[in-house]
Motif scaffolding. Structure first.
Motif, PDB file in Angstrom:
ATOM      1  N   PHE A  40       0.703  -1.239  -0.237  1.00  0.00           N
ATOM      2  CA  PHE A  40       0.022   0.078   0.049  1.00  0.00           C
ATOM      3  C   PHE A  40       1.010   1.069   0.022  1.00  0.00           C
ATOM      4  CE2 PHE A  40      -2.300   3.188   2.539  1.00  0.00           C
ATOM      5  CZ  PHE A  40      -3.313   3.609   1.528  1.00  0.00           C
ATOM      6  N   PHE A  41       1.893   1.317   0.898  1.00  0.00           N
ATOM      7  CA  PHE A  41       2.772   2.609   0.879  1.00  0.00           C
ATOM      8  C   PHE A  41       3.510   2.358  -0.458  1.00  0.00           C
ATOM      9  CE2 PHE A  41       3.865   1.458   5.615  1.00  0.00           C
ATOM     10  CZ  PHE A  41       2.483   2.242   6.129  1.00  0.00           C
ATOM     11  N   LEU A  42       3.927   1.451  -1.159  1.00  0.00           N
ATOM     12  CA  LEU A  42       4.687   1.625  -2.136  1.00  0.00           C
ATOM     13  C   LEU A  42       3.653   2.239  -3.300  1.00  0.00           C
ATOM     14  CD1 LEU A  42       7.488   1.100  -3.537  1.00  0.00           C
ATOM     15  CD2 LEU A  42       6.686  -1.079  -4.137  1.00  0.00           C
ATOM     16  N   MET A  43       2.468   1.771  -3.470  1.00  0.00           N
ATOM     17  CA  MET A  43       1.397   2.278  -4.206  1.00  0.00           C
ATOM     18  C   MET A  43       1.285   3.774  -4.196  1.00  0.00           C
ATOM     19  SD  MET A  43      -1.805   3.285  -4.470  1.00  0.00           S
ATOM     20  CE  MET A  43      -2.764   2.631  -2.993  1.00  0.00           C
ATOM     21  N   ALA A  45       3.215   6.241  -2.964  1.00  0.00           N
ATOM     22  CA  ALA A  45       4.415   6.629  -3.655  1.00  0.00           C
ATOM     23  C   ALA A  45       4.391   6.775  -5.058  1.00  0.00           C
ATOM     24  CB  ALA A  45       5.593   6.348  -2.865  1.00  0.00           C
ATOM     25  N   GLN A  46       4.152   5.726  -5.524  1.00  0.00           N
ATOM     26  CA  GLN A  46       4.033   5.553  -7.030  1.00  0.00           C
ATOM     27  C   GLN A  46       2.876   6.293  -7.775  1.00  0.00           C
ATOM     28  OE1 GLN A  46       4.447   1.052  -7.643  1.00  0.00           O
ATOM     29  NE2 GLN A  46       6.863   1.362  -7.365  1.00  0.00           N
ATOM     30  N   THR A  47       1.937   6.169  -7.155  1.00  0.00           N
ATOM     31  CA  THR A  47       0.801   6.797  -7.571  1.00  0.00           C
ATOM     32  C   THR A  47       0.662   8.388  -7.493  1.00  0.00           C
ATOM     33  OG1 THR A  47      -0.357   4.741  -7.393  1.00  0.00           O
ATOM     34  CG2 THR A  47      -1.989   6.544  -7.933  1.00  0.00           C
ATOM     35  N   PHE A  62       0.381  11.071   6.476  1.00  0.00           N
ATOM     36  CA  PHE A  62       0.660  11.469   5.235  1.00  0.00           C
ATOM     37  C   PHE A  62       2.003  10.604   5.051  1.00  0.00           C
ATOM     38  CE2 PHE A  62       0.230  16.445   5.518  1.00  0.00           C
ATOM     39  CZ  PHE A  62      -1.197  16.441   5.365  1.00  0.00           C
ATOM     40  N   LEU A  63       2.270  10.079   3.876  1.00  0.00           N
ATOM     41  CA  LEU A  63       3.349   9.439   3.592  1.00  0.00           C
ATOM     42  C   LEU A  63       4.321  10.112   2.914  1.00  0.00           C
ATOM     43  CD1 LEU A  63       4.692   6.121   3.607  1.00  0.00           C
ATOM     44  CD2 LEU A  63       3.962   6.091   1.199  1.00  0.00           C
ATOM     45  N   VAL A 360       9.779   1.767   0.922  1.00  0.00           N
ATOM     46  CA  VAL A 360       9.300   2.626  -0.308  1.00  0.00           C
ATOM     47  C   VAL A 360      10.747   3.255  -0.787  1.00  0.00           C
ATOM     48  CG1 VAL A 360       8.342   4.600  -1.068  1.00  0.00           C
ATOM     49  CG2 VAL A 360       7.082   3.106   0.437  1.00  0.00           C
ATOM     50  N   ASN A 361      11.496   3.889  -0.237  1.00  0.00           N
ATOM     51  CA  ASN A 361      12.709   4.626  -0.434  1.00  0.00           C
ATOM     52  C   ASN A 361      13.691   3.902  -1.021  1.00  0.00           C
ATOM     53  OD1 ASN A 361      11.602   6.660   1.863  1.00  0.00           O
ATOM     54  ND2 ASN A 361      12.382   7.689   0.283  1.00  0.00           N
ATOM     55  N   HIS A 362      13.813   2.633  -0.260  1.00  0.00           N
ATOM     56  CA  HIS A 362      14.985   1.860  -0.873  1.00  0.00           C
ATOM     57  C   HIS A 362      14.537   1.248  -2.311  1.00  0.00           C
ATOM     58  CE1 HIS A 362      16.633   1.092   3.333  1.00  0.00           C
ATOM     59  NE2 HIS A 362      16.489   2.231   3.046  1.00  0.00           N
ATOM     60  N   ARG A 363      13.165   1.444  -2.652  1.00  0.00           N
ATOM     61  CA  ARG A 363      13.081   0.871  -3.947  1.00  0.00           C
ATOM     62  C   ARG A 363      12.694   1.920  -5.080  1.00  0.00           C
ATOM     63  NH1 ARG A 363      11.840  -3.078  -0.783  1.00  0.00           N
ATOM     64  NH2 ARG A 363      11.671  -5.072  -1.522  1.00  0.00           N
ATOM     65  N   ASP A 364      13.358   3.189  -4.850  1.00  0.00           N
ATOM     66  CA  ASP A 364      13.231   4.414  -5.602  1.00  0.00           C
ATOM     67  C   ASP A 364      14.216   3.972  -6.864  1.00  0.00           C
ATOM     68  OD1 ASP A 364      13.258   6.791  -7.063  1.00  0.00           O
ATOM     69  OD2 ASP A 364      12.949   7.978  -5.288  1.00  0.00           O
ATOM     70  N   PRO A 365      13.858   4.024  -7.964  1.00  0.00           N
ATOM     71  CA  PRO A 365      14.575   3.660  -9.246  1.00  0.00           C
ATOM     72  C   PRO A 365      15.417   4.914  -9.502  1.00  0.00           C
ATOM     73  CG  PRO A 365      12.417   4.141 -10.044  1.00  0.00           C
ATOM     74  CD  PRO A 365      12.389   3.884  -8.486  1.00  0.00           C
ATOM     75  N   LYS A 366      15.115   6.168  -8.996  1.00  0.00           N
ATOM     76  CA  LYS A 366      16.023   7.185  -9.290  1.00  0.00           C
ATOM     77  C   LYS A 366      17.377   7.022  -8.539  1.00  0.00           C
ATOM     78  CE  LYS A 366      16.180  12.289  -7.945  1.00  0.00           C
ATOM     79  NZ  LYS A 366      15.370  13.514  -7.466  1.00  0.00           N
ATOM     80  N   TYR A 367      17.258   6.244  -7.418  1.00  0.00           N
ATOM     81  CA  TYR A 367      18.713   6.078  -6.670  1.00  0.00           C
ATOM     82  C   TYR A 367      19.125   4.842  -6.922  1.00  0.00           C
ATOM     83  CZ  TYR A 367      17.060  10.719  -4.741  1.00  0.00           C
ATOM     84  OH  TYR A 367      16.828  11.734  -4.669  1.00  0.00           O
TER      85      TYR A 367
END
Length: 454
Positions: A40-43, A45-47, A62-63, A360-367
């Motif tokens: 849910f958290f990942l969704m 952030a991505q959405t 707030f996430l 969530v942050n550890h799965r950010d493709p930017k980094y």
């Protein structure tokens, strides 16, 4: 996942809430969160972007997934936040220990405990870590099946007892671990419930929870009594018993119990999970395991790892970093605003909760390109020094950075290398591997595997 957002401490906040999914009138988004709340958290952030809003029952949350905004919460505006309602849910077992206490009282306790976790002191624990690891390996029989999660929990709890409390492992340690697991299951279920029946009411669930907490307290009290009856030692528990505050007072029996409980849990649970998930990932990536074995053969030559070896075990450190990226032992941090604030152009009202998720942050493709891929090599070219502070934060951050960072990283490296030179694990063919987010993130069904002599 987008993570960039312009932040300003002086901009006029939006009157509305950040974007987020619609929920029901009573429960908000509780039914959408579900048992795998990290999805849910990942969704979110991505959405919805770097700051998203949702509701869990009466709580507005707030996430936040932008590293700069996380730094604003945990560092810049830290004095305007306290631990959130989720952390307070676990107070029945953790009490007012270092994880849950606030303000000047927390700072006093932190200063009292800090010397035991200074790098020089932590290095002195290395021989005990290696010795207890080899004692565990001496009991293993090739070809038998073990639960990796149980084995590493037993080992790291024995290490915590010996290094932090100056006590030898015995049957009570098993008893407290079993009671802790039940306690966290019951408290997590309570946290997820729309209506929480006060603990004073004798419902079946409340009675089970009270019995489990009483069992945990009895064992921890036994540890303390055993130490009080012995000559003072150099361990942390002896220090806590003898320590005096600036006003000349000592810890109350309740505070001593709360700190001992917190340190026992924090001193072994997160490292056990790091080891468990590391071996799971290695079992799925034999090429990575072969590189690790080559490093151990070159640096250690079959002997147990020492503190002086750690600087040469660079690939081992990379594997541990990558395992904590994909399976952070603590997957979410929460803070509750104590006053009206601004964050990312939005108004944070007093009582609102800000969540920041390592998952969530550890799965950010930017980094982290190919974020779901297990790739320890990404850490070998100085990545850690190039990342924003809160793009990767398995131990939290700000003034409440985990007190045991050096302890945990050294322990994980010593155990991983010492175990891995003698044994490899083959995951059971019918094993069902899933996560069970609680206060930490253990495997839901354990980690069954067969031992093979290397």
């Amino acid at each position: 996942m987008s993570t960039s957002i312009a932040t300003s401490h002086t901009a006029t906040p939006h009157k509305g809430l950040p974007p987020g999914p619609k929920g029901t009138w009573i429960g908000g988004n509780l039914s959408q969160i579900g048992p795998r709340r990290v999805d849910f958290f990942l969704m979110l952030a991505q959405t919805y972007g770097p700051i998203a809003s949702f509701r869990a029952g009466r709580w507005r949350l707030f996430l936040v997934s932008d590293p700069e905004l996380i730094q604003q919460v945990l560092v810049t505006d830290a004095r305007s936040y306290i631990k959130h309602f989720g952390a307070r849910t676990f107070k029945p077992v953790l009490g007012n220990g270092l994880v849950t206490s606030e303000g000047d009282f927390w700072l006093t306790q932190r200063r009292l405990l800090q010397p035991a976790f200074l790098k020089t002191q932590v290095l002195s624990y290395a021989p005990v870590m290696a010795e207890l690891t080899e004692a565990m390996l001496a009991k293993w029989v090739p070809g038998t099946s073990v639960d990796i999660a149980f084995e590493f929990s037993a080992l790291t709890s024995a290490i915590a007892l010996k290094t932090l409390f100056g006590l030898d492992d015995h049957g009570d340690r098993v008893r407290v671990d079993e009671s802790l697991r039940l306690t966290f299951e019951l408290l997590t279920h309570r946290l997820d419930s729309l209506f929480q029946v006060p603990l004073v009411f004798p419902t079946p669930a409340n009675l089970r929870l009270k019995r489990a907490i009483a069992d945990v307290n009895a064992v921890i009290d036994g540890f303390i009594a055993q130490k009080q009856a012995a000559p003072p030692g150099n361990d942390l528990l002896s220090t806590m018993i003898a320590a005096q505050r600036e006003d000349g007072t000592q810890m109350t029996a309740q505070q001593l119990r709360d700190e001992a409980m917190t340190l026992y849990l924090a001193g072994h649970e997160t490292t056990a999970l790091t080891l468990t998930w590391s071996w799971y990932l290695l079992s799925q990536h034999p090429d990575v395991e072969q590189k690790l074995v080559a490093e151990w053969q070159r640096v250690l030559g079959g002997r147990a790892a020492r503190a002086s070896d750690l600087s040469a075990l660079t690939y081992t450190a990379a594997v541990i970093n990558e395992a904590m990226r994909l399976y952070p032992p603590v997957y979410v941090i929460g803070r509750e605003a104590t006053t009206d604030l601004e964050l990312g152009g939005y108004r944070v009202k007093k009582g609102y909760t800000i969540l920041m998720s390592q998952w969530v942050n550890h799965r950010d493709p930017k980094y982290f390109p190919e974020p779901e891929r297990f790739l320890p090599e990404r850490w070998l070219d100085g990545l850690a020094s190039r990342l924003p502070k809160f793009a990767y934060y398995p131990f939290g951050g700000g003034q409440r950075l985990c007190i045991g960072v050096h302890f945990a990283l050294m322990e994980a490296a010593i155990v991983l290398a010492t175990v891995g030179q003698q044994f490899k694990f083959t995951l059971a063919p019918d094993a069902v591997i899933d996560i069970m987010p609680q206060i930490t993130m253990p495997p839901k069904y354990g980690m069954p595997a067969t031992l093979t002599r290397r």
